[in-house]
Write an enzyme that holds these catalytic residues in place. Structure first.
Site, short mmCIF file in Angstrom:
data_model
loop_
_atom_site.label_atom_id
_atom_site.label_comp_id
_atom_site.label_asym_id
_atom_site.label_seq_id
_atom_site.Cartn_x
_atom_site.Cartn_y
_atom_site.Cartn_z
N ASP A 25 0.84 -1.18 0.00
CA ASP A 25 0.00 0.00 0.00
C ASP A 25 0.88 1.23 0.00
OD1 ASP A 25 -2.39 1.37 -0.15
OD2 ASP A 25 -2.80 1.29 2.00
N GLY A 26 0.35 2.30 -0.56
CA GLY A 26 1.01 3.59 -0.56
C GLY A 26 0.09 4.61 0.08
N GLU A 53 2.30 3.85 -4.34
CA GLU A 53 1.69 2.54 -4.65
C GLU A 53 2.64 1.71 -5.51
OE1 GLU A 53 -1.03 1.38 -3.34
OE2 GLU A 53 -2.34 3.08 -2.88
N ASP A 110 -4.40 -2.22 -3.26
CA ASP A 110 -5.69 -1.57 -3.41
C ASP A 110 -5.64 -0.48 -4.48
OD1 ASP A 110 -4.36 0.52 -2.15
OD2 ASP A 110 -5.52 0.40 -0.30
N HIS A 163 -9.37 -0.24 2.69
CA HIS A 163 -10.14 0.13 3.88
C HIS A 163 -11.43 -0.67 3.97
CE1 HIS A 163 -7.21 3.33 4.20
NE2 HIS A 163 -7.48 3.65 2.95
N ASP A 190 -1.37 -0.22 5.06
CA ASP A 190 -1.79 1.18 5.11
C ASP A 190 -1.20 1.86 6.35
OD1 ASP A 190 -3.50 3.50 4.22
OD2 ASP A 190 -4.42 3.11 6.16
#
Length: 166
Positions: free
Chosen positions: A13-14, A51, A73, A128, A138
Site C-alpha cells: 500500500d502507498g 503505490e 488496493d 479500507h 496502510d
C-alpha cells in the site's frame, strides 16, 4: 528436472499526506511461516508513486526468482500491469499518446524489469474494507509518511522543477 519456484504473497500500500505531499509505502511479504515488513517515506511525492514503489520494494526484497501473488488496493497499479498499459507506454517511449507523457516512467521501468524476473500475479483488493494485511500495509505507509526528515523523492522533485521551468 527444474526446482519449483517459491510461492510468495506480497501485500502493498502507498499513502500520501496531501497529494502531492509527504508519502510512504508499506509492504508485507509472506513465505510459509516467514514474514517480512518493509516501509519507507519521502518528503514530497504522490500517492500513485508510493503505490508503485511499494510493489517495487516488495519484489526487490526477493533473493531468487519466485511465483508472487501481489495484493494492492491501487487500481492504477493493477490495471497498468494487467492491461498492458505500462508496457505500451514503455514501447511508445513513455508516452501515453502523441502529446501526453506517461507519469512515473522511472518507477514503471523498474517495476516492469522486476516483473520480468519473477512470475507475478497482481490482484486488486478494496482498500479500507477489512483486509487485515492491506490495513496493516496502510498503517505502515502512513507511519512512514509521518516520519521526520524524510528524504527527497528525487525523480519526482526533479520532474516538478523541470515542469515549472518549461
Amino acid at each position: 528436472m527444474s526446482e519449483s519456484l517459491k510461492e510468495v504473497t506480497i501485500y502493498t500500500d502507498g499513502a500520501c499526506l496531501g497529494n502531492p505531499g509527504a508519502g510512504g509505502y508499506g509492504v508485507v511479504l509472506i513465505y510459509g511461516r516467514h514474514r517480512k515488513e518493509l516501509s519507507g517515506g519521502f518528503r514530497l511525492t504522490t500517492n500513485n508513486r508510493m503505490e508503485i514503489l511499494a510493489a517495487i520494494a516488495g519484489l526487490m526484497a526477493l533473493k531468487t526468482k519466485c511465483t508472487v501473488t501481489l495484493y494492492t488496493d491501487s487500481q492504477y497499479l493493477v490495471n497498468a500491469i494487467t492491461k498492458g498499459w505500462a508496457r505500451q507506454w514503455q514501447k511508445n517511449g513513455w508516452k501515453r499518446n502523441k502529446k501526453e507523457k506517461a507519469k512515473n516512467s522511472d518507477l514503471w521501468e523498474q517495476l516492469l524489469n522486476l516483473c520480468a524476473q519473477h512470475e507475478v500475479n497482481f490482484i486488486w483488493v478494496k482498500g479500507h474494507a477489512g483486509n487485515p494485511e492491506n490495513e496493516y500495509c496502510d498503517r505502515l505507509a502512513v507511519s512512514a509518511a509521518l516520519q521526520k526528515d524524510l528524504p527527497p523523492d528525487a525523480a519526482y522533485e526533479n520532474c516538478m522543477k523541470s515542469e515549472e521551468s518549461s
